[in-house]
Every structure is written in C-alpha cells, then in structure tokens.
Design a protein around this motif. Structure first.
Motif, PDB file in Angstrom:
ATOM      1  N   GLY A  50       0.911  -0.753   0.290  1.00 56.82           N
ATOM      2  CA  GLY A  50       0.363  -0.185   0.115  1.00 56.82           C
ATOM      3  C   GLY A  50       0.693   1.191   0.014  1.00 56.82           C
ATOM      4  O   GLY A  50       0.205   2.160   0.744  1.00 56.82           O
ATOM      5  N   GLY A  51       1.770   1.485  -0.882  1.00 55.36           N
ATOM      6  CA  GLY A  51       3.144   2.130  -0.222  1.00 55.36           C
ATOM      7  C   GLY A  51       3.730   2.659   0.873  1.00 55.36           C
ATOM      8  O   GLY A  51       4.479   4.203   0.951  1.00 55.36           O
ATOM      9  N   ALA A  52       3.723   2.282   1.911  1.00 58.26           N
ATOM     10  CA  ALA A  52       4.262   1.914   3.479  1.00 58.26           C
ATOM     11  C   ALA A  52       5.744   1.632   2.736  1.00 58.26           C
ATOM     12  O   ALA A  52       6.057   0.777   1.925  1.00 58.26           O
ATOM     13  N   ARG A  53       6.668   2.410   3.302  1.00 60.03           N
ATOM     14  CA  ARG A  53       7.547   1.777   3.487  1.00 60.03           C
ATOM     15  C   ARG A  53       7.954   0.816   4.507  1.00 60.03           C
ATOM     16  O   ARG A  53       7.690   1.145   6.131  1.00 60.03           O
ATOM     17  N   GLU A  54       8.447  -0.566   4.862  1.00 64.12           N
ATOM     18  CA  GLU A  54       8.579  -1.352   6.248  1.00 64.12           C
ATOM     19  C   GLU A  54      10.182  -0.553   6.989  1.00 64.12           C
ATOM     20  O   GLU A  54      10.989  -0.418   6.605  1.00 64.12           O
ATOM     21  N   GLY A  55       9.975  -0.811   7.999  1.00 56.81           N
ATOM     22  CA  GLY A  55      10.141  -0.668   9.509  1.00 56.81           C
ATOM     23  C   GLY A  55      10.459  -1.968  10.306  1.00 56.81           C
ATOM     24  O   GLY A  55       9.981  -2.113  10.543  1.00 56.81           O
ATOM     25  N   VAL A  84       3.851   8.147   9.371  1.00 52.57           N
ATOM     26  CA  VAL A  84       2.509   7.598  10.655  1.00 52.57           C
ATOM     27  C   VAL A  84       3.053   5.810  10.263  1.00 52.57           C
ATOM     28  O   VAL A  84       3.476   5.411   9.212  1.00 52.57           O
ATOM     29  N   ALA A  85       3.750   5.594  11.411  1.00 47.89           N
ATOM     30  CA  ALA A  85       3.771   4.036  11.381  1.00 47.89           C
ATOM     31  C   ALA A  85       2.630   3.390  12.490  1.00 47.89           C
ATOM     32  O   ALA A  85       2.179   3.629  13.021  1.00 47.89           O
ATOM     33  N   SER A  86       2.591   1.356  11.804  1.00 51.11           N
ATOM     34  CA  SER A  86       1.276   1.134  12.716  1.00 51.11           C
ATOM     35  C   SER A  86       2.528  -0.382  11.760  1.00 51.11           C
ATOM     36  O   SER A  86       3.410  -0.099  10.921  1.00 51.11           O
ATOM     37  N   PRO A  87       2.130  -1.570  13.078  1.00 48.60           N
ATOM     38  CA  PRO A  87       2.151  -2.885  12.149  1.00 48.60           C
ATOM     39  C   PRO A  87       2.049  -2.930  11.100  1.00 48.60           C
ATOM     40  O   PRO A  87       1.114  -2.973  10.520  1.00 48.60           O
ATOM     41  N   ALA A  88       3.128  -4.246  10.803  1.00 50.80           N
ATOM     42  CA  ALA A  88       2.540  -4.666   9.223  1.00 50.80           C
ATOM     43  C   ALA A  88       1.347  -5.525   9.065  1.00 50.80           C
ATOM     44  O   ALA A  88       1.136  -5.982   8.167  1.00 50.80           O
ATOM     45  N   ASP A  89       1.634  -6.298   9.852  1.00 54.52           N
ATOM     46  CA  ASP A  89       1.097  -7.455   9.733  1.00 54.52           C
ATOM     47  C   ASP A  89      -0.045  -7.460  11.585  1.00 54.52           C
ATOM     48  O   ASP A  89       0.191  -7.815  12.197  1.00 54.52           O
ATOM     49  N   PRO A  90      -0.588  -6.093  11.165  1.00 53.10           N
ATOM     50  CA  PRO A  90      -1.775  -5.916  12.209  1.00 53.10           C
ATOM     51  C   PRO A  90      -2.782  -7.603  13.569  1.00 53.10           C
ATOM     52  O   PRO A  90      -2.340  -7.131  14.969  1.00 53.10           O
TER      53      PRO A  90
END
Length: 170
Positions: A50-55, A84-90
C-alpha cells in the motif's frame, strides 16, 4: 476488544493516512490492492504494501521488553514532514505492538502513541519525549488504558512507562 477489531480502531483513531476500507478486518489504504501480511523481519526501507515502507520498532514497557517486542515489523508512511507507523501485520503482531504518528521537521515531536493489547488498548499520555538516535526515533512517556483477561474477569486500568525505538526510512 478482540484483535480483529484493531485495524478498524487504527483507522478510527486517524493514525493511518487515507484509510478507506477493510479487507477481512485489515485496514486497506485507498488505492492499495488486497491487504498482504508481512513476510517476517523487514529490511528497513524496502517498499511495503500500500505504498508504505518497511521499518522496525522495539518496545520497552516499565523498563523491560515484552515477549515478541524486540523487533516488530512496521509499515511506515513518510510524507510532508511526518511519519505514521503501524504494525506491518496487525492481526499477527505481538502484544504491545505500537502505532505512532510524529512530526519530523526541526526537532521531532510525537503526536500519538497507541499499543495493542490482547484485550483493550494503551494510549500514550502527552507529553512525549522524542529524540533522534542515529536513524531511529526514540519516543518515551507513559501510556494508560485497560488490559487483562475477559475470561478471568481481570480487566483493570493500567499505567506503564514506555520507550519505542522506531526506525523508518526517509
């Protein structure tokens, strides 16, 4: 609150930019394809879904790292002086996985911190301390909310000190 309600809560809390729908209970950013689970430990900077980058994030609560919170795969959205950061696999994130929004211009400031728990949620209490350490943001403060076991009737109000070390690509 069950774990399957977490993505809706994240969208409802306004932490995910352009959140428009859910697929099987997982938040799907507008214009993204079907939600995809993260495939393990990320490489910071690699494109995520979805356009996010992994951190990555590490969480300490009351000075200790909870099980599974040493290295949490995160989706980071970096734009216009904010992260804005959220769990990659919530749905499969460890307990106490953080959701963070912060401003990066000048001296960084944290806007929101939230942690998922098995039953309930911990919300960060402002003010937060935000610092940069190398390529990571170090956010600390206190969080309060409800936690415990519904099955055992042990839902209680809790307050914990926290530190989140968040590494997101620029």
């Amino acid at each position: 609150m069950t774990r399957s309600k977490l993505p809706a809560l994240v969208c409802g809390a306004g932490l995910l930019a352009a959140c428009s729908s859910t697929t099987a209970g997982t938040a799907v950013p507008e214009g993204a394809g079907p939600a995809q689970a993260s495939s393990g430990i990320p490489t910071p900077g690699r494109p995520a879904s979805g356009g996010a980058r992994e951190g990555v994030a590490r969480v300490k609560l009351d000075g200790a790292v909870p099980p599974g919170a040493e290295r949490i795969a995160m989706d980071c959205r970096v734009a216009a002086g904010s992260v804005v950061a959220s769990p990659a696999d919530p749905l499969n994130a460890p307990e106490y996985a953080p959701m963070v929004s912060l401003r990066t211009g000048g001296a960084p400031t944290t806007e929101t911190v939230m942690f998922s728990v098995r039953v309930g949620v911990l919300l960060g209490d402002k003010p937060f301390t935000t610092a940069v350490d190398g390529g990571s943001y170090v956010i600390s403060g206190t969080a309060s909310g409800l936690a415990g076991s519904v099955d055992q009737g042990g839902i209680t109000q809790v307050k914990k000190s926290f530190e989140v070390r968040l590494t997101c690509p620029a």
